[in-house]
Write an enzyme that holds these catalytic residues in place. Structure first.
Site, PDB file in Angstrom:
ATOM      1  CE1 TYR A   1     -10.911  -6.272   4.971  1.00 34.15           C
ATOM      2  CE2 TYR A   1      -9.405  -5.664   6.222  1.00 34.15           C
ATOM      3  CZ  TYR A   1     -10.394  -5.880   5.459  1.00 34.15           C
ATOM      4  OH  TYR A   1     -10.793  -4.237   4.728  1.00 34.15           O
TER       5      TYR A   1
ATOM      6  CE1 TYR B   1     -14.322  11.247  15.731  1.00 35.52           C
ATOM      7  CE2 TYR B   1     -12.161  11.842  16.915  1.00 35.52           C
ATOM      8  CZ  TYR B   1     -14.454  11.910  16.405  1.00 35.52           C
ATOM      9  OH  TYR B   1     -13.967  12.595  16.570  1.00 35.52           O
TER      10      TYR B   1
ATOM     11  CG  HIS C   1      -4.850   0.028   7.378  1.00 32.23           C
ATOM     12  ND1 HIS C   1      -5.069  -0.544   8.166  1.00 32.23           N
ATOM     13  CD2 HIS C   1      -4.764  -0.192   6.272  1.00 32.23           C
ATOM     14  CE1 HIS C   1      -6.077  -1.973   8.144  1.00 32.23           C
ATOM     15  NE2 HIS C   1      -5.595  -1.385   6.401  1.00 32.23           N
TER      16      HIS C   1
ATOM     17  CD  GLN D   1      -2.970  -1.140   2.055  1.00 27.99           C
ATOM     18  OE1 GLN D   1      -2.751   0.014   3.273  1.00 27.99           O
ATOM     19  NE2 GLN D   1      -3.373  -2.160   2.400  1.00 27.99           N
TER      20      GLN D   1
ATOM     21  CD  GLU E   1     -15.875   5.179  11.259  1.00 25.90           C
ATOM     22  OE1 GLU E   1     -15.965   3.827  12.790  1.00 25.90           O
ATOM     23  OE2 GLU E   1     -14.872   5.327  11.961  1.00 25.90           O
TER      24      GLU E   1
END
Length: 373
Positions: free
Chosen positions: A267, A256, A155, A91, A246
Site C-alpha cells: 500500500y 501460493y 485478515h 475487521q 486473486e
C-alpha cells in the site's frame, strides 16, 4: 463412491502441473448487460454471510455478532440466541455460516467468528439449531478449531467449505503480519483440511514435512471465498495488497506465494516481485489490478442461469460488482462483470437456483437475482 468424491480423490493425486493462469487483468473493465433482475428480500445491519437450510429458510450473520433466521420469503426474522461473544472491532465479525450437509437429520450449523481477547483468533464453531419463528437458538455450541498462533490485526478470513469426500476446509488470513503465511508450524495464511469434528484430517499433504498437520495449502493473504466446483476442485477468492486480488485453484500441499510474490504492490507503493519471478510457487488463475476486493465466491450449479452453470460468481467490495469467472480445465478467466452499485459482501445460491447477494454495510440489502426474462 459418490462421483464427486472420486473426482476429489483424483485431485489429491494431481501431479505438480497447474492449469494456466489468465494474464493479470489491468485497468478498468466494462460492465456487462445484466441477465438478471434484482428484488430486495430484506435489509440488515452490516451483514456478513448467509446460508440456506433445506426447507428454504436462511441464516444471515451480521458483523456485530447477531445471527438471524429468516423465512424463505424473508418476511419473518428471528434472532438466534446462543451465539458466542464476538470481537467485532476492526475487521472482526461474526463471519461465515453454513449448514451441515446432513442438516435435515442433525440440525448442525458451522460458523466462524473473531473471538475476544488480545491478541485474538478466528474460531470455527458448531452448534445445533433448534426452534423457529417463535424463538431460535444454538444448542451444544462447541469450538472445533482455533487459528494459531493468536495475533492481533485484520485478515481473519474464516470461510468454510465441505468437500465431496466428507471433510471440512477452513481458510485463515495472515492477520496482516505477512510472514505467518510461510511459517510451517502455524495456520495463519493457510487453508486447512479437517474432519467434521475439527481435527486435522488424516493424510494431509504436509503432515510428514514438519508442517502443522492440518495444513492443506499455504502462502495465502486473506482468502475470503472458498468453494468446490462440480468436478470436486477447490477454488478460493483472495484479497491481495494494492492490486493483485486473486482467484486460485487450491491444490494439496502447494505454496501460493504470499508475501514472497504478488501481482500487486504494498500500500505504500513498495513493489513486490510478480508471480512469474517464482515459477516454483502457485500463480493465481485470475488476478486483478486495480483491486476489486473479493469478499466471497460461489460456484453456480442451478438451472435458472444455464450460462452460469459450473462458473464462479465473485462478490466484489471495492469493485461494487458481481464478477463471473469461467473455470476451465486448463485455467480460468473473467467472463463478465455486473455493476451492482454497492459493495457486495456475500453471494449464495438458493434452492430454486436463484442467486442471492448481500450488500455490505449499514442497511445492506439481501437481493434475489432471477432471470431478467
Amino acid at each position: 463412491m459418490h462421483p464427486l468424491a472420486s473426482a476429489f480423490a483424483l485431485l489429491v493425486a494431481l501431479p505438480a502441473v497447474a492449469p494456466a493462469a489468465q494474464a493479470p487483468i489491468t485497468g478498468e473493465r466494462p460492465s456487462a448487460a445484466k441477465p438478471f433482475k434484482a428484488a430486495e428480500v430484506a435489509s440488515f445491519d452490516s451483514p456478513w454471510a448467509l446460508a440456506f437450510l433445506p426447507d428454504g429458510r436462511m441464516l444471515v450473520t451480521e458483523k456485530t455478532g447477531r445471527m438471524l433466521l429468516l423465512s424463505a420469503d424473508g418476511r419473518q426474522r428471528t434472532a438466534v440466541t446462543g451465539v458466542p461473544e464476538v470481537n467485532a472491532s476492526g475487521q472482526g465479525a461474526l463471519g461465515e455460516v453454513v449448514a451441515h450437509p446432513d442438516f435435515a437429520a442433525n440440525g448442525q450449523v458451522y460458523f466462524s467468528y473473531s473471538a475476544p481477547g488480545s491478541p485474538n483468533a478466528i474460531v470455527l464453531a458448531r452448534g445445533r439449531l433448534v426452534g423457529g419463528a417463535d424463538g431460535a437458538r444454538l444448542d451444544d455450541v462447541t469450538t472445533l478449531y482455533r487459528a494459531h498462533p493468536d495475533r492481533s490485526g485484520g485478515h481473519y478470513a474464516g470461510r468454510i467449505a465441505f468437500s465431496p469426500d466428507g471433510h471440512l476446509f477452513f481458510s485463515m488470513g495472515e492477520r496482516q503480519k505477512f510472514t505467518p503465511a510461510q511459517e510451517p508450524d502455524g495456520v495463519l495464511g493457510k487453508i486447512v483440511r479437517l474432519t467434521m469434528d475439527g481435527r486435522p484430517a488424516p493424510g494431509n499433504p504436509l503432515a510428514a514435512k514438519s508442517f502443522d498437520p492440518a495444513i492443506w495449502s499455504y502462502g495465502h493473504r486473506n482468502p475470503l471465498g472458498l468453494a468446490f466446483d462440480g468436478k470436486g476442485r477447490l477454488w478460493d477468492a483472495e484479497m491481495g495488497p494494492k492490486g493483485g486480488d486473486e482467484v486460485n485453484l487450491i491444490l494439496p500441499g502447494r505454496n501460493y506465494g504470499w508475501p514472497l510474490v504478488s501481482n500487486g504492490d504494498h500500500y505504500d507503493g513498495k513493489p513486490i516481485p510478480d508471480h512469474p519471478t517464482r515459477p516454483d510457487l502457485e500463480a493465481p488463475r485470475v488476478s486483478w489490478n486495480p483491486s476489486i476486493s473479493p469478499s466471497s465466491l460461489l460456484v453456480y450449479s442451478g438451472g435458472l442461469f444455464p450460462k452460469w452453470r459450473g462458473k464462479a460468481l465473485v462478490g466484489a467490495l471495492s469493485g461494487k460488482a458481481l464478477i463471473l469467472v469461467a473455470l476451465g480445465d486448463d485455467g480460468a478467466r473473467e467472463e463478465a462483470r455486473y455493476d451492482m452499485g454497492q459493495r457486495i459482501r456475500a453471494v449464495d445460491q438458493g434452492p430454486d437456483g436463484a442467486v442471492y447477494v448481500l450488500e455490505d454495510g449499514k442497511g445492506g440489502r439481501l437481493l434475489k437475482l432471477s432471470p431478467a426474462s
